[in-house]
Every structure is written in C-alpha cells, then in structure tokens.
Design an enzyme around this catalytic site. Structure first.
Site, PDB file in Angstrom:
ATOM      1  N   ASN A 111       0.858  -1.192   0.000  1.00 34.51           N
ATOM      2  CA  ASN A 111       0.000   0.000   0.000  1.00 34.51           C
ATOM      3  C   ASN A 111       0.889   1.235   0.000  1.00 34.51           C
ATOM      4  O   ASN A 111       2.038   1.184   0.436  1.00 34.51           O
ATOM      5  CB  ASN A 111      -0.892  -0.003   1.251  1.00 34.51           C
ATOM      6  CG  ASN A 111      -1.864   1.166   1.257  1.00 34.51           C
ATOM      7  OD1 ASN A 111      -2.414   1.531   0.211  1.00 34.51           O
ATOM      8  ND2 ASN A 111      -2.079   1.757   2.418  1.00 34.51           N
ATOM      9  N   HIS A 113       0.961   5.004   1.601  1.00 31.41           N
ATOM     10  CA  HIS A 113       0.306   5.863   2.606  1.00 31.41           C
ATOM     11  C   HIS A 113       0.991   7.234   2.558  1.00 31.41           C
ATOM     12  O   HIS A 113       2.223   7.310   2.624  1.00 31.41           O
ATOM     13  CB  HIS A 113       0.439   5.244   4.000  1.00 31.41           C
ATOM     14  CG  HIS A 113      -0.285   6.039   5.031  1.00 31.41           C
ATOM     15  ND1 HIS A 113      -1.656   5.965   5.200  1.00 31.41           N
ATOM     16  CD2 HIS A 113       0.149   6.981   5.919  1.00 31.41           C
ATOM     17  CE1 HIS A 113      -2.028   6.803   6.150  1.00 31.41           C
ATOM     18  NE2 HIS A 113      -0.946   7.427   6.601  1.00 31.41           N
ATOM     19  N   ASP A 154      -2.190   0.101   8.496  1.00 38.03           N
ATOM     20  CA  ASP A 154      -0.998   0.959   8.355  1.00 38.03           C
ATOM     21  C   ASP A 154       0.157   0.586   9.294  1.00 38.03           C
ATOM     22  O   ASP A 154       0.965   1.436   9.653  1.00 38.03           O
ATOM     23  CB  ASP A 154      -1.343   2.446   8.550  1.00 38.03           C
ATOM     24  CG  ASP A 154      -2.266   2.968   7.461  1.00 38.03           C
ATOM     25  OD1 ASP A 154      -2.197   2.454   6.328  1.00 38.03           O
ATOM     26  OD2 ASP A 154      -3.046   3.884   7.747  1.00 38.03           O
TER      27      ASP A 154
HETATM   28  C1  GRF Z   1      -2.734   8.804  -2.649  1.00 37.01           C
HETATM   29  O1  GRF Z   1      -2.264   9.960  -2.003  1.00 37.01           O
HETATM   30  C2  GRF Z   1      -2.750   7.648  -1.696  1.00 37.01           C
HETATM   31  O2  GRF Z   1      -1.708   7.660  -0.773  1.00 37.01           O
HETATM   32  C3  GRF Z   1      -4.046   7.895  -0.977  1.00 37.01           C
HETATM   33  O3  GRF Z   1      -4.927   8.348  -1.966  1.00 37.01           O
HETATM   34  C4  GRF Z   1      -4.200   8.942  -3.030  1.00 37.01           C
HETATM   35  C5  GRF Z   1      -4.545   8.185  -4.272  1.00 37.01           C
HETATM   36  O4  GRF Z   1      -4.311   8.908  -5.404  1.00 37.01           O
HETATM   37  N1  GRF Z   1      -4.482   6.709  -0.288  1.00 37.01           N
HETATM   38  P1  GRF Z   1      -4.456   8.234  -6.841  1.00 37.01           P
HETATM   39  O5  GRF Z   1      -5.850   7.618  -6.943  1.00 37.01           O
HETATM   40  O6  GRF Z   1      -3.380   7.217  -6.992  1.00 37.01           O
HETATM   41  O7  GRF Z   1      -4.317   9.382  -7.780  1.00 37.01           O
END
Ligand code: GRF
Length: 199
Positions: A111, A113, A154
């Site tokens: 993931n 974060h 997380d």
């Molecule tokens: C990213 O900042 C990710 O960390 C968070 O949501 C955003 C997703 O952006 N969980 P995208 O859909 O990849 O443009």
C-alpha cells in the site's frame, strides 16, 4: 535480467495517478513487473480509463453490490485467482480488507500511505485528513510510506519512504500534492525492489 516478471493486480478507487505511475514503469522493458488486472470498487473511477488506455484488463467490483465485507472480499479473491497475481498493490483503494483476505495474501499486499509511518496512520487517516494531521502536529517533514499490508491498519513493514519538507504556508491540499509527486516515484521503486528479490 530475464523475461520473467512479477504479476501485479492494482486495486483502485479513484483517480489512479499512482496506478499511472505503475503503468508507466511497467511499460519499460527492463522493469521486473507487469500489471495483469486493475480492479476498482468504484464504477466511475478515472483509473479504469487509464488502465483501458494502456490495454490492461479491468474489473469493477462495486462494494455496494455486496451485503458484507466478507462477500466483497470473496469476489475480490475470485477475480485475483483468475489473473495469476503475485503481488497486490493498493493504490488509493478506499476499502479496508478483511482479516481472512489479508491472511490469505500475507506478505503479498503493498500500500502507499501519504505520511511517514508509523506517524499519522491507522483508521480514519486517509485523504486530506492525513495532511491536516501532519500540519496540526507541526511536523517539519512528511512524505510517503510504501508498506506491506497486515491485519493492523498501516502497521505493516515499511519498504520505502520518501520525505517532503513541510512549508510554513502549506495547506492540506498543497502538502498532498507534493507528497503525491513522491508517491509516484516511490511506488514503482518499491515494486521493483520486491520483484527483484522474488524473481
Ligand atoms: C494517494 O495519495 C494515496 O496515498 C491515498 O490516496 C491517493 C490516491 O491517489 N491513499 P491516486 O488515486 O493514486 O491518484
């Protein structure tokens, strides 16, 4: 490096800019991974268009069509089993996966974060909430953590972090934009390092 590649499934819910970064990385011959399937729980996610444009199979699994997290995750598992997936990359995927799902895929779910874990993680820490928490805490740095997904939200092993300096006049939106730029660099790097270890 041979022709063997790690097979990815990318799970999204929205814009899919991280998905795009992974699509771009995977389009390079020497990148050791390829995307077999993009799955979205949101039928209108823009990321689905990005995948289609790149010729990658897509699947919508709308959580609203399922009456429990368990049945939604079962549908996810069924789809994954059809695409010979080695590694799942959550990229802006706005669903918490069940214990059963995470245990089945232990060590094989990544993931991104948008903060420096272990700070500013956990339930409720998503989207602009994360960046607001960083600003409220007065932190001088934030960044991105690419981490393994475990049962505790997380808290899985961090594979890679990139830092971003917080500016005095930052808003959650401006900070989010600079962190997102780093996510786009860090996510493909983390996938590469895992693929190189596994192949
Ligand atoms: C990213 O900042 C990710 O960390 C968070 O949501 C955003 C997703 O952006 N969980 P995208 O859909 O990849 O443009």
């Amino acid at each position: 490096m041979g022709t063997q590649k790690l097979n990815l499934a990318i799970l999204i819910s929205g814009s899919g800019s991280n998905l795009q970064a992974l699509i771009d990385a995977c389009s390079q011959d020497n990148f050791p991974a390829k995307i077999n399937i993009v799955i979205s729980n949101q039928p209108n996610a823009y990321g689905l268009k990005r995948a289609e444009k790149a010729g990658i199979p897509t699947k919508i699994i709308n959580h609203k069509d399922y009456d429990s997290r368990e049945s939604f995750d079962k549908a996810l598992l069924e789809t994954l089993s059809m695409y010979q997936v080695d590694l799942i990359c959550l990229a802006g995927f706005m669903r918490i996966l069940t214990k059963v799902f995470v245990q089945k895929w232990e060590g094989k779910i990544l993931n991104t974060h948008p903060a420096l874990l272990p700070k500013h993680g956990g339930k409720g820490m998503f989207g602009l909430h994360v960046h607001k928490a960083v600003l409220d805490a007065g932190d001088s740095q934030s960044g991105v953590s690419i981490h393994m997904v475990t049962e505790e939200c997380d808290r899985g092993t961090v594979i890679l972090q990139h830092t971003v300096n917080v500016k005095a006049d930052d808003t959650p939106e401006t900070l989010a934009a600079r962190v997102l730029e780093q996510e786009h660099i860090a996510y493909p790097k983390a996938v590469r390092s895992i693929a190189e270890k596994q192949l």
